[in-house]
Design a protein around this motif. Structure first.
Motif, mmCIF file in Angstrom:
data_model
loop_
_atom_site.group_PDB
_atom_site.id
_atom_site.type_symbol
_atom_site.label_atom_id
_atom_site.label_comp_id
_atom_site.label_asym_id
_atom_site.label_seq_id
_atom_site.Cartn_x
_atom_site.Cartn_y
_atom_site.Cartn_z
ATOM 1 N N ALA A 161 40.523 30.347 53.509
ATOM 2 C CA ALA A 161 39.369 29.252 53.776
ATOM 3 C C ALA A 161 38.634 29.365 55.068
ATOM 4 O O ALA A 161 37.320 29.529 55.134
ATOM 5 C CB ALA A 161 39.686 27.866 53.871
ATOM 6 N N ALA A 162 39.603 29.703 56.032
ATOM 7 C CA ALA A 162 38.964 30.071 57.450
ATOM 8 C C ALA A 162 38.192 31.524 57.321
ATOM 9 O O ALA A 162 36.974 31.459 57.998
ATOM 10 C CB ALA A 162 40.083 30.432 58.312
ATOM 11 N N PHE A 163 38.805 32.325 56.790
ATOM 12 C CA PHE A 163 37.729 33.587 56.598
ATOM 13 C C PHE A 163 36.467 33.538 55.868
ATOM 14 O O PHE A 163 35.557 33.939 56.172
ATOM 15 C CB PHE A 163 38.682 34.771 56.019
ATOM 16 C CG PHE A 163 37.730 36.006 55.718
ATOM 17 C CD1 PHE A 163 37.916 37.019 56.621
ATOM 18 C CD2 PHE A 163 37.360 36.190 54.387
ATOM 19 C CE1 PHE A 163 37.085 38.167 56.315
ATOM 20 C CE2 PHE A 163 36.679 37.376 54.235
ATOM 21 C CZ PHE A 163 36.585 38.361 55.166
ATOM 22 N N ALA A 164 36.683 32.804 54.712
ATOM 23 C CA ALA A 164 35.470 32.531 53.956
ATOM 24 C C ALA A 164 34.455 31.795 54.722
ATOM 25 O O ALA A 164 33.062 31.964 54.685
ATOM 26 C CB ALA A 164 35.772 31.988 52.878
ATOM 27 N N ALA A 165 34.767 30.604 55.398
ATOM 28 C CA ALA A 165 33.887 29.745 56.251
ATOM 29 C C ALA A 165 33.274 30.556 57.260
ATOM 30 O O ALA A 165 31.828 30.428 57.503
ATOM 31 C CB ALA A 165 34.739 28.731 56.792
ATOM 32 N N LEU A 166 33.997 31.517 57.937
ATOM 33 C CA LEU A 166 33.255 32.343 58.925
ATOM 34 C C LEU A 166 32.461 33.528 58.369
ATOM 35 O O LEU A 166 31.286 33.493 58.838
ATOM 36 C CB LEU A 166 34.536 33.090 59.907
ATOM 37 C CG LEU A 166 35.218 31.933 60.721
ATOM 38 C CD1 LEU A 166 36.475 32.472 61.315
ATOM 39 C CD2 LEU A 166 34.232 31.410 61.886
ATOM 40 N N PHE A 167 32.944 34.309 57.639
ATOM 41 C CA PHE A 167 32.176 35.550 57.067
ATOM 42 C C PHE A 167 31.266 35.142 56.288
ATOM 43 O O PHE A 167 30.198 35.763 56.311
ATOM 44 C CB PHE A 167 33.311 36.512 56.400
ATOM 45 C CG PHE A 167 32.766 37.857 56.191
ATOM 46 C CD1 PHE A 167 32.545 38.714 57.068
ATOM 47 C CD2 PHE A 167 32.522 38.149 54.857
ATOM 48 C CE1 PHE A 167 32.065 39.856 56.953
ATOM 49 C CE2 PHE A 167 31.845 39.344 54.429
ATOM 50 C CZ PHE A 167 31.445 40.104 55.552
ATOM 51 N N PHE A 168 31.309 34.390 55.236
ATOM 52 C CA PHE A 168 30.352 34.132 54.173
ATOM 53 C C PHE A 168 29.381 32.747 54.486
ATOM 54 O O PHE A 168 28.092 33.051 53.929
ATOM 55 C CB PHE A 168 30.913 33.933 52.829
ATOM 56 C CG PHE A 168 31.725 34.975 52.283
ATOM 57 C CD1 PHE A 168 31.116 36.059 51.731
ATOM 58 C CD2 PHE A 168 32.999 35.082 52.211
ATOM 59 C CE1 PHE A 168 31.611 37.195 51.225
ATOM 60 C CE2 PHE A 168 33.681 36.156 51.646
ATOM 61 C CZ PHE A 168 33.275 37.287 51.366
ATOM 62 N N VAL A 178 39.532 23.607 64.640
ATOM 63 C CA VAL A 178 39.624 22.077 64.695
ATOM 64 C C VAL A 178 40.119 21.667 63.403
ATOM 65 O O VAL A 178 41.075 20.754 63.266
ATOM 66 C CB VAL A 178 38.507 21.422 65.250
ATOM 67 C CG1 VAL A 178 38.725 19.841 65.477
ATOM 68 C CG2 VAL A 178 38.311 21.796 66.916
ATOM 69 N N ALA A 179 39.340 22.055 62.227
ATOM 70 C CA ALA A 179 39.589 21.542 61.153
ATOM 71 C C ALA A 179 41.111 21.843 60.454
ATOM 72 O O ALA A 179 41.812 21.101 60.104
ATOM 73 C CB ALA A 179 38.586 21.782 59.988
ATOM 74 N N ALA A 180 41.383 23.018 60.947
ATOM 75 C CA ALA A 180 42.853 23.639 60.634
ATOM 76 C C ALA A 180 43.717 22.827 61.246
ATOM 77 O O ALA A 180 44.956 22.180 60.711
ATOM 78 C CB ALA A 180 42.909 24.823 60.595
ATOM 79 N N GLY A 181 43.483 22.132 62.428
ATOM 80 C CA GLY A 181 44.576 21.579 63.297
ATOM 81 C C GLY A 181 44.694 20.196 62.908
ATOM 82 O O GLY A 181 45.703 19.873 62.827
ATOM 83 N N ILE A 182 43.511 19.615 62.299
ATOM 84 C CA ILE A 182 43.632 18.181 61.917
ATOM 85 C C ILE A 182 44.438 18.142 60.444
ATOM 86 O O ILE A 182 45.209 17.184 60.173
ATOM 87 C CB ILE A 182 42.229 17.448 61.568
ATOM 88 C CG1 ILE A 182 41.461 17.471 62.921
ATOM 89 C CG2 ILE A 182 42.198 16.249 60.717
ATOM 90 C CD1 ILE A 182 39.866 17.143 62.829
ATOM 91 N N VAL A 183 44.104 19.229 59.814
ATOM 92 C CA VAL A 183 44.916 19.220 58.283
ATOM 93 C C VAL A 183 46.275 19.480 58.656
ATOM 94 O O VAL A 183 47.047 18.744 58.045
ATOM 95 C CB VAL A 183 44.445 20.336 57.741
ATOM 96 C CG1 VAL A 183 45.310 20.817 56.447
ATOM 97 C CG2 VAL A 183 42.780 20.072 56.971
ATOM 98 N N GLY A 184 46.678 20.411 59.650
ATOM 99 C CA GLY A 184 48.209 20.377 59.759
ATOM 100 C C GLY A 184 48.725 19.334 60.519
ATOM 101 O O GLY A 184 49.902 18.947 60.269
ATOM 102 N N PHE A 185 47.897 18.697 61.350
ATOM 103 C CA PHE A 185 48.539 17.362 62.171
ATOM 104 C C PHE A 185 49.065 16.251 60.986
ATOM 105 O O PHE A 185 49.780 15.706 61.033
ATOM 106 C CB PHE A 185 47.458 16.702 63.162
ATOM 107 C CG PHE A 185 48.147 15.770 63.889
ATOM 108 C CD1 PHE A 185 48.559 15.998 64.999
ATOM 109 C CD2 PHE A 185 47.659 14.397 63.426
ATOM 110 C CE1 PHE A 185 49.024 15.018 65.747
ATOM 111 C CE2 PHE A 185 48.083 13.337 64.138
ATOM 112 C CZ PHE A 185 48.925 13.446 65.634
ATOM 113 N N LEU A 186 47.930 16.138 60.180
ATOM 114 C CA LEU A 186 48.104 14.980 59.063
ATOM 115 C C LEU A 186 49.447 15.459 58.094
ATOM 116 O O LEU A 186 49.931 14.519 57.995
ATOM 117 C CB LEU A 186 46.942 14.608 58.239
ATOM 118 C CG LEU A 186 45.656 14.200 59.032
ATOM 119 C CD1 LEU A 186 44.449 14.098 58.234
ATOM 120 C CD2 LEU A 186 45.917 12.888 59.795
#
Length: 461
Positions: A161-168, A178-186
């Motif tokens: 998801a991180a790759f797709a969000a950045l590249f595409f 930050v979104a990944a950190g929030i997902v992991g924190f929760l």
């Protein structure tokens, strides 16, 4: 007797170390800090844990986990943390400052050579070869970090998801992390198994054999009063020059832009040097026009071949930005000041994060929510670095790349006819050397640089 005496010596704690006595050790670590964050952390582990026994395995890993969560170069912050743990603020300044100094001097010297002689045949060939080697090294970083971080479908999905969000989709880098950190924190807070740390580390044997074992406390204790005072002092150290430049020169001056951009970078570049470079490259090349894509690769080649954090490449970016818009200064003077300013606003926040956060983090060993955030960010960083690798590949192997937009999709597409055959040959050779023959970084960089010089002198490139 001969078999038990060594074991007894191993269990004995080393003698106390003064601040002055730690200088040669930190200088040695700084001089050996080649190979990117993985190599630098390995050097610190060997010297601090195994050789000097200043800090236990568990304490080292706890500090590393905290530094990995922070924006900025985790290896330099780890050195600062251990220095602080042993000798307080003065120890952190000594360890973190010495870690940066060799790279600062080396990158500055190479920046001068680059702008003065970069178009000369041998120098241009050297950087042509370095680009191919850097591509292989970045791909190897994707594999190395991915092997450690992608432990299951959830983490693999975060990376994709991180790759797709950045590249595409051209989503801003800070939003992805930050979104990944929030997902992991929760996820960690909820106890989801996908976000648990990957295997616990047993307590280090012979805990008493370290100056700072699992039960030893730091010299500086956590308190809100000291935290606020430290925050005020280091925020002023970091941001006072930025404010002064904005007031005196205005927001559109190149020095003001350097100070503001790299200050923002210092707050959002989670996940280590390669993740930070994706953000810097995108902004420096596409947003500000400070440099060309190939020049970003040249700077990374400099950082890869000199001691110190890879993020020192930002000094080269700041140097070029000011060199090309010197104002009333000479280009070299402006470039030098731009490079030093970049280094200041890049690394001053690193000391702030450690001196403010470390006393409290010492109380948070084993926190599930923080561990989950760390795991998720590390997984997302795999996608970030893969995006960087693809971006580097396009601009290394092809002379012309065109942007393409289709609805929400935004991506760069290479022009097939602009393929550089010698760049492709060198890149493939470097990839084979790294992945098939497990060649070290320095030999690969040296061989590709030599090949580039040879091709330039022969008139092939």
């Amino acid at each position: 007797m001969t078999t038990t005496e060594p074991a007894a010596r191993d269990r004995a704690a080393p003698p106390p170390v003064t601040l002055a006595g730690s200088v040669p050790v930190w200088a040695r670590i700084a001089a050996l800090s080649f190979g990117g964050p993985a190599g630098q952390i390995a050097v610190m582990h060997r010297v601090l844990v195994e050789e000097k026994r200043w800090i236990s395995e568990n304490r080292f890993l706890h500090a590393l986990n905290f530094c990995t969560l922070l924006p900025g170069p985790e290896a330099q912050q780890l050195a600062t943390y251990v220095g602080w743990l042993m000798h307080g603020t003065r120890g952190g300044l000594l360890a973190g400052g010495l870690f940066v100094l060799p790279g600062l001097l080396a990158i500055m010297a190479l920046s001068w050579i680059y702008v003065l002689y970069g178009e000369a045949g041998p120098v241009a060939g050297l950087f042509f070869g370095l680009k191919a080697a850097v591509l292989a090294i970045v791909l190897e970083a994707v594999q190395r970090i991915g092997r450690r971080a992608l432990r299951g479908p959830a983490m693999t999905g975060l990376a994709a998801a991180a790759f797709a969000a950045l590249f595409f989709l051209d989503v801003p880098f800070p939003v992805v992390v930050v979104a990944a950190g929030i997902v992991g924190f929760l996820g960690g807070r909820a106890g989801h198994p996908a976000f648990r740390p990957g295997g616990g580390h047993a307590a280090a044997a012979g805990n008493g054999s370290y100056l700072f074992g699992d039960d030893a406390g730091p010299r500086e204790r956590a308190s809100w009063r000291s935290m606020l005072l430290t925050l005020a002092v280091w925020a002023a150290v970091w941001l006072a020059p930025v404010a002064a430049l904005l007031l005196v020169l205005g927001p559109d001056d190149v020095f003001s832009r350097i100070a503001v951009f790299f200050s923002k970078m210092a707050m959002v570049t989670f996940g280590g040097a390669y993740a930070a470079l994706a953000y810097v490259a995108q902004a420096a090349v596409e947003q500000y026009g400070w440099m060309k894509p190939g020049e970003m690769l040249d700077g990374l080649g400099m950082a890869e071949t000199t001691p110190g954090p890879l993020i020192m490449v930002t000094q080269f970016v700041g140097f070029l930005a000011a060199y090309r818009a010197p104002g009333a200064l000479s280009p070299l003077a402006a470039g030098t000041l731009g490079g030093l300013l970049t280094t200041w606003v890049t690394f001053a926040p690193c000391f702030l994060w450690i001196f403010v956060g470390a006393p409290f983090v010492e109380r948070l060993r084993g926190n599930a929510a923080l561990a989950g955030a760390l795991s998720a960010i590390t997984a997302a960083v795999v996608g970030v670095i893969l995006n960087l690798a693809v971006w580097f590949s396009l601009h290394t192997l092809f002379r012309e790349v065109r942007p393409l937009a289709f609805g929400p999709l935004r991506l760069d597409v290479p022009v097939p006819a602009s393929l550089d055959p010698w760049a492709l040959v060198l890149a493939l050779a470097a990839i084979v050397a790294v992945f098939r023959f497990r060649a070290g970084m320095i030999p690969v960089l040296g061989a590709c640089a030599a090949a580039g010089v040879g091709l330039r002198l022969a008139g092939a490139i």
